[in-house]
Design a protein around this motif. Structure first.
Motif, mmCIF file in Angstrom:
data_model
loop_
_atom_site.group_PDB
_atom_site.id
_atom_site.type_symbol
_atom_site.label_atom_id
_atom_site.label_comp_id
_atom_site.label_asym_id
_atom_site.label_seq_id
_atom_site.Cartn_x
_atom_site.Cartn_y
_atom_site.Cartn_z
ATOM 1 N N PRO A 56 14.846 81.148 80.319
ATOM 2 C CA PRO A 56 16.313 81.258 80.277
ATOM 3 C C PRO A 56 16.843 82.256 81.303
ATOM 4 O O PRO A 56 16.226 83.296 81.555
ATOM 5 C CB PRO A 56 16.583 81.725 78.846
ATOM 6 N N TYR A 57 17.991 81.927 81.873
ATOM 7 C CA TYR A 57 18.728 82.804 82.797
ATOM 8 C C TYR A 57 17.983 83.045 84.118
ATOM 9 O O TYR A 57 18.344 83.954 84.855
ATOM 10 C CB TYR A 57 19.068 84.150 82.138
ATOM 11 N N GLN A 67 20.116 76.477 88.028
ATOM 12 C CA GLN A 67 19.902 77.233 86.798
ATOM 13 C C GLN A 67 18.858 76.528 85.942
ATOM 14 O O GLN A 67 18.844 75.297 85.840
ATOM 15 C CB GLN A 67 21.206 77.366 86.011
ATOM 16 N N SER A 68 18.007 77.337 85.302
ATOM 17 C CA SER A 68 17.004 76.748 84.423
ATOM 18 C C SER A 68 17.586 76.378 83.063
ATOM 19 O O SER A 68 17.155 75.408 82.445
ATOM 20 C CB SER A 68 15.833 77.714 84.238
ATOM 21 N N SER A 69 18.570 77.152 82.586
ATOM 22 C CA SER A 69 19.205 76.855 81.301
ATOM 23 C C SER A 69 20.230 75.747 81.485
ATOM 24 O O SER A 69 21.026 75.773 82.422
ATOM 25 C CB SER A 69 19.886 78.107 80.733
ATOM 26 N N ARG A 70 20.227 74.812 80.564
ATOM 27 C CA ARG A 70 21.175 73.714 80.628
ATOM 28 C C ARG A 70 22.452 74.068 79.879
ATOM 29 O O ARG A 70 22.427 74.695 78.822
ATOM 30 C CB ARG A 70 20.586 72.440 80.014
ATOM 31 N N GLN A 71 23.596 73.683 80.425
ATOM 32 C CA GLN A 71 24.879 73.924 79.779
ATOM 33 C C GLN A 71 25.056 72.972 78.599
ATOM 34 O O GLN A 71 24.510 71.866 78.585
ATOM 35 C CB GLN A 71 26.013 73.728 80.782
#
Length: 258
Positions: A56-57, A67-71
């Protein structure tokens, strides 16, 4: 007959010699196989701390936005996070938008448009309208009926989470206070008697002063049960007995706001 016996004896001797040779080479073969396995494992080993995964982040070249984290998908709500009942989950009135106007336990009514001064009034002598002005957003009623079961639950949760600071009777003389921790106000003070139940929910959820947030430790329903028990303590003790030496009832009776 003699020739047949000789042939059988010769065959047994050859088998024994072959078995002996195999036995001598078995440890060497095992060692060679073990060495090959260890070399192969070392060549493809991946440390636990360097697992091939998204963290994350952290940035990533796999996705277009880097970005690795998905919205979150627009219009979706995570499971268990649907907060339709605002009074239940926040202690605030539905549709309330104004900010709290309390400072140090005093009422701060709206600013005088002519002089620009802001008059402060202690809650002990404040009127109902002044108290409402002090807590414009906090609800003054419980979001569900208060029953004896709710009070019993609140008493148990209060003893677990609150009594260490506020004391078993709500006087603010808990065990850690006796050992030097900052003393909280008594629940029988005039300002806390006048404060709406939504204020207590806000304090438990977000913290206040030296008191930390109990948002993660106490579920929403248990927070309201604790507040109901605090209200019962306040109602069970008349205002005239609010001094430090007053005797608290052993068991509050159900009552209060619904």
């Amino acid at each position: 007959m003699s020739k047949c016996r000789k042939q059988k004896a010769e065959g047994r001797r050859q088998k024994a010699e072959s078995a002996l040779r195999n036995t001598r080479h078995t440890p060497l073969v095992c060692l060679l196989l073990s060495a090959c396995c260890l070399l192969g494992t070392a060549g493809c080993r991946v440390d636990m701390q360097d697992q091939p995964k998204m963290k994350p982040y952290r940035s990533s070249t796999f996705f277009r936005d880097g970005q690795s984290s998905r919205q979150l998908v627009p219009g979706t709500v995570p499971r268990g996070w649907l907060r339709e009942d605002k009074e239940l989950f926040t202690g605030k009135k539905a549709g309330a938008t104004s900010a709290r106007q309390t400072q140090g336990g005093v009422v701060t009514p709206n600013q005088n448009p002519e002089t620009g001064a802001v008059a402060t009034t202690p809650l002990s002598s404040a009127t109902a309208s002044q108290v409402a002005a002090a807590y414009p957003d906090d609800t003054d009623k419980f979001p569900f009926p208060i029953t004896q079961d709710v009070l019993d639950r609140g008493e148990g949760r209060y003893q677990i989470f609150c009594s260490v600071c506020h004391g078993m009777t709500g006087e603010g003389d808990g065990m850690i206070v006796r050992r030097g921790f900052r003393k909280p106000p008594s629940f029988y003070d005039a300002n806390l008697r006048a404060a709406p139940v939504g204020h207590f929910f806000d304090v438990v959820t977000n913290g206040w002063g030296a008191m930390p947030s109990y948002n993660t430790q106490i579920p929403v329903q248990d927070r309201w049960a604790i507040i109901a028990y605090i209200r019962a303590l306040q109602l069970a003790r008349p205002t005239t007995q609010a001094g430090p030496g007053a005797v608290s009832p052993s068991k509050p009776t159900p009552g209060g706001q619904k």
